[in-house]
Design a protein around this motif. Structure first.
Motif, PDB file in Angstrom:
ATOM      1  N   GLY A 179      18.425 -35.177  55.932  1.00 27.03           N
ATOM      2  CA  GLY A 179      17.133 -34.734  55.423  1.00 27.03           C
ATOM      3  C   GLY A 179      17.001 -34.752  53.918  1.00 27.03           C
ATOM      4  N   ILE A 180      18.035 -35.078  53.174  1.00 29.66           N
ATOM      5  CA  ILE A 180      17.961 -35.093  51.717  1.00 29.66           C
ATOM      6  C   ILE A 180      17.291 -36.378  51.234  1.00 29.66           C
ATOM      7  N   HIS A 181      16.353 -36.209  50.304  1.00 33.78           N
ATOM      8  CA  HIS A 181      15.672 -37.349  49.698  1.00 33.78           C
ATOM      9  C   HIS A 181      16.232 -37.555  48.295  1.00 33.78           C
ATOM     10  N   ILE A 182      16.631 -38.792  47.965  1.00 32.70           N
ATOM     11  CA  ILE A 182      17.235 -39.107  46.674  1.00 32.70           C
ATOM     12  C   ILE A 182      16.280 -39.987  45.876  1.00 32.70           C
ATOM     13  N   ILE A 183      15.934 -39.524  44.667  1.00 31.96           N
ATOM     14  CA  ILE A 183      15.163 -40.337  43.736  1.00 31.96           C
ATOM     15  C   ILE A 183      16.162 -41.041  42.830  1.00 31.96           C
ATOM     16  N   ALA A 184      16.333 -42.346  43.043  1.00 38.34           N
ATOM     17  CA  ALA A 184      17.404 -43.074  42.359  1.00 38.34           C
ATOM     18  C   ALA A 184      16.938 -43.834  41.133  1.00 38.34           C
ATOM     19  N   GLY A 185      15.662 -44.145  41.020  1.00 42.77           N
ATOM     20  CA  GLY A 185      15.179 -44.919  39.878  1.00 42.77           C
ATOM     21  C   GLY A 185      15.538 -46.381  39.987  1.00 42.77           C
ATOM     22  N   ARG A 186      15.454 -47.075  38.863  1.00 41.85           N
ATOM     23  CA  ARG A 186      15.691 -48.519  38.888  1.00 41.85           C
ATOM     24  C   ARG A 186      16.824 -48.978  37.967  1.00 41.85           C
ATOM     25  N   GLU A 187      17.331 -48.090  37.114  1.00 38.44           N
ATOM     26  CA  GLU A 187      18.378 -48.481  36.171  1.00 38.44           C
ATOM     27  C   GLU A 187      19.710 -47.836  36.549  1.00 38.44           C
ATOM     28  N   GLU A 188      20.783 -48.577  36.322  1.00 43.13           N
ATOM     29  CA  GLU A 188      22.147 -48.094  36.583  1.00 43.13           C
ATOM     30  C   GLU A 188      22.252 -47.453  37.968  1.00 43.13           C
ATOM     31  N   LEU A 189      21.772 -48.170  38.953  1.00 41.74           N
ATOM     32  CA  LEU A 189      21.668 -47.604  40.301  1.00 41.74           C
ATOM     33  C   LEU A 189      23.035 -47.213  40.865  1.00 41.74           C
ATOM     34  N   MET A 190      23.986 -48.127  40.870  1.00 38.53           N
ATOM     35  CA  MET A 190      25.277 -47.839  41.493  1.00 38.53           C
ATOM     36  C   MET A 190      26.058 -46.745  40.770  1.00 38.53           C
ATOM     37  N   PRO A 191      26.143 -46.730  39.430  1.00 38.42           N
ATOM     38  CA  PRO A 191      26.834 -45.596  38.774  1.00 38.42           C
ATOM     39  C   PRO A 191      26.183 -44.255  39.083  1.00 38.42           C
ATOM     40  N   ARG A 192      24.875 -44.193  39.104  1.00 39.65           N
ATOM     41  CA  ARG A 192      24.187 -42.932  39.403  1.00 39.65           C
ATOM     42  C   ARG A 192      24.467 -42.469  40.829  1.00 39.65           C
ATOM     43  N   LEU A 193      24.483 -43.421  41.768  1.00 43.56           N
ATOM     44  CA  LEU A 193      24.743 -43.040  43.155  1.00 43.56           C
ATOM     45  C   LEU A 193      26.179 -42.559  43.338  1.00 43.56           C
ATOM     46  N   ARG A 194      27.127 -43.182  42.647  1.00 41.65           N
ATOM     47  CA  ARG A 194      28.521 -42.697  42.737  1.00 41.65           C
ATOM     48  C   ARG A 194      28.643 -41.288  42.159  1.00 41.65           C
TER      49      ARG A 194
END
Length: 282
Positions: A223-238
């Motif tokens: 149920g968690i919604h993640i706002i990831a944006g468009r820059e540095e996607l993989m580092p932010r997700l890690r």
């Protein structure tokens, strides 16, 4: 006294007796030659005429045979067979639709037009149509296999093509993808890559959105919604996964949304509990 000159004796030695020729033989030889010449001229006239006549008869028979053969194979269609492994396609309905499109004999039917009318149906991925004798059409169907939902109404196949059938409850468990229609392949590839990344932390992605401006939003199965944006996607997700494992996993049911677009941290929006509601009223 008789004197014999040398040249006189030489001329006498050359004198040969004359051969008598029968005149009848001469006339008979002439008649044979004339008859042979007449026969030769007659053959020269009649032989080409005979060959032309024979060729004309052969061509006439060949043409008549071709017309008879064409009239036999170019008959009105009497049978339509619809084959293929299908779950959602009604073959009887497809057959009736093909019958409605038939407007010519077997050889004159427009197979390309039939093909185009079939592949416009939502569950038909590909259709093969061929003529069969006597007077039949064989239709082989390949059904769409959905791998994801597209938005709220569509489905995606394994090639990234969108189709719009009537949605059934059995496909509610498919991941939901959304974004610009021309970006379906990119979105599917991103979903695949992110799913592998999140699965290592025991999380499953059930939704992935690509906004028109290029920003990504992720929905997890908890149920968690993640706002990831468009820059540095993989580092932010890690970084999010590290924060999740350290601080959020035990309280995941209380988290509504996590904004990871920050440089050094994340912003968490919590669910309202009865205690929080009471505090707000005070």
């Amino acid at each position: 006294m008789t004197i014999s000159l040398p040249w006189s004796r030489k001329d006498q030695a050359r004198i040969e007796p004359l051969v008598e020729v029968d005149a009848n033989l001469l006339f008979e030889s002439t008649e044979v030659e004339v008859e042979a010449q007449v026969q030769q001229e007659s053959e020269w006239i009649w032989r080409p005429l005979f060959i032309l006549t024979l060729a004309g008869v052969v061509l006439a028979l060949w043409y008549a045979g071709i017309r008879e053969y064409v009239s036999w194979i170019d008959r009105q269609i009497g049978y339509v067979a619809v084959e293929g492994a299908t779950r959602h396609i009604d073959k009887s309905a497809v057959e009736q639709g093909v019958w409605r499109e038939i407007n010519a004999p077997l050889l004159d039917i427009d197979l390309q037009q039939l093909h185009e009318s079939l592949v416009t149906q939502p569950w038909i991925n590909e259709a093969s149509i061929k003529r069969s004798w006597p007077a039949a059409l064989e239709v082989e169907l390949t059904e769409e296999v959905p791998v994801a939902r597209w938005g709220g109404r569509g489905l995606l196949n394994h090639e990234g093509d969108i189709f719009w059938p009537e949605l059934k409850p059995e496909y509610a468990s498919l991941p939901r993808l959304n974004g610009p229609a021309h970006e379906t392949v990119r979105i599917m590839q991103q979903f695949h890559d992110l799913s592998q990344l999140f699965s290592r932390s025991g999380l499953r992605i059930i939704g992935l959105d690509l906004e028109a401006r290029g920003a990504w939003n992720i929905e997890l199965d908890n149920g968690i919604h993640i706002i990831a944006g468009r820059e540095e996607l993989m580092p932010r997700l890690r970084r999010f996964l590290d924060v999740y494992a350290a601080q959020l996993a035990d309280r995941a049911d209380q988290v509504v949304e996590v904004d990871i677009r920050y440089t050094n941290g994340v912003a968490v929006r919590w669910r309202e509990t009865s205690e929080n509601s009471a505090d707000k009223k005070k």
